[in-house]
Write an enzyme that holds these catalytic residues in place. Sequence first.
Site, PDB file in Angstrom:
ATOM      1  N   HIS A 165     115.295 159.498  66.899  1.00  0.00           N
ATOM      2  CA  HIS A 165     115.386 158.545  68.011  1.00  0.00           C
ATOM      3  C   HIS A 165     114.198 157.593  68.059  1.00  0.00           C
ATOM      4  O   HIS A 165     113.936 156.992  69.096  1.00  0.00           O
ATOM      5  CB  HIS A 165     115.509 159.303  69.349  1.00  0.00           C
ATOM      6  CG  HIS A 165     116.802 160.061  69.464  1.00  0.00           C
ATOM      7  ND1 HIS A 165     117.022 161.012  70.425  1.00  0.00           N
ATOM      8  CD2 HIS A 165     117.929 160.005  68.718  1.00  0.00           C
ATOM      9  CE1 HIS A 165     118.255 161.519  70.270  1.00  0.00           C
ATOM     10  NE2 HIS A 165     118.808 160.926  69.238  1.00  0.00           N
ATOM     11  N   CYS A 213     106.590 134.561  67.513  1.00  0.00           N
ATOM     12  CA  CYS A 213     107.768 133.699  67.259  1.00  0.00           C
ATOM     13  C   CYS A 213     108.505 133.415  68.564  1.00  0.00           C
ATOM     14  O   CYS A 213     109.491 132.704  68.587  1.00  0.00           O
ATOM     15  CB  CYS A 213     108.719 134.397  66.272  1.00  0.00           C
ATOM     16  SG  CYS A 213     109.760 135.658  67.046  1.00  0.00           S
TER      17      CYS A 213
END
Length: 246
Positions: free
Chosen positions: A118, A149
């Site tokens: 997980h 970005c």
Amino acid sequence: MIPEIVIEKLLKAKRVAVLTGAGISAESGVPTFRGEGGIWNKLKPEELANFDAFMRNPKLVWEWYNMRKNLISDIKPNQGHYSLVELEKIYGSGFSLATQNIDNLHIRAGSKNVFELHGNIERSYCINCRKYYHDMVIDENKAVPYCQCGGIIRPDVVWFGENLPEEEINLSVEAAKQSDFYFSIGTSGNVYPAAGLPGIAKRNGAFTLEINLERTLISDEFDITLTGKSGDILPEIVKLLREERT
Ligand code: BV8
Ligand code: ZN
């Protein structure tokens, strides 16, 4: 009290595979999700551990993960984690450990062959350019981190409805299929596909042992179910195994 057959089967075993859940970290002070004192008794996983919830309210989800990161930062592995390191020393490359936990405690204890089903709370990534960030700590005023970005950064954990990392789940299924002895430790058996691993081991001929504080949704898959704390039971098993092997 460890039934003799457990040690007999371990002495004969060449390949030992393990699945762990939040219960193995409970004695380190990490709250579990369900059962006694579980953190999800109040908050529902759907509200937190899924992508839509994150996009709807990234600040809330980051607050939840930051709370858990802070909690995890000053805790240590316990005797249950260290016992699995001992087992890996005994079985060598025949040993594998699949964990549902994102707390990094198995690796910090010294386990080597660990499959993080997980994800890992110490890793984050930008959903736009997938740049990874290690140990992302959010400073208060920004609350939600953004990548250079411009993309939003998320914890590198697997949320409901998201696929598990391909290699980790495939290697964990293979280890279950090949195992002679399969441990399930501290998991309520709620969440798939992880909870399906002990059944795969059983159907492929493994001797299966469950160690948990209470009965679970998958207890019927096991040859033996030991009810108790993993931090008590695992060191006892390793001690008996070492005595028989000398
Ligand atoms: C998937 C995020 C394919 C990380 C978690 C409908 C739509 C979409 C999916 C599904 C669906 N129906 C079913 C599914 C599949 C779903 C699922 O299983 N849902 C369940 C709830 C019904 N699974 C998924 O979505 C998985 N992905 O299937 O992809 C796919 C793709 C698209 C569409 C369909 C399928 C993704 C699962 C991962 C979810 N992420 N968390 C994080 O924040 O941690 S789940 C969460 O539960 C944690 O990750 C945790 O690891 C996991 C399991 O919990 P446990 O570890 O078992 O912990 P728990 O508290 O429950 O139990 C602890 C036990 O320890 C207790 O029994 C307690 O008694 C015991 N204990 C306590 N102290 C001790 C102890 N035992 C021993 N010693 C002690 N001292
Ligand atoms: Zn980016």
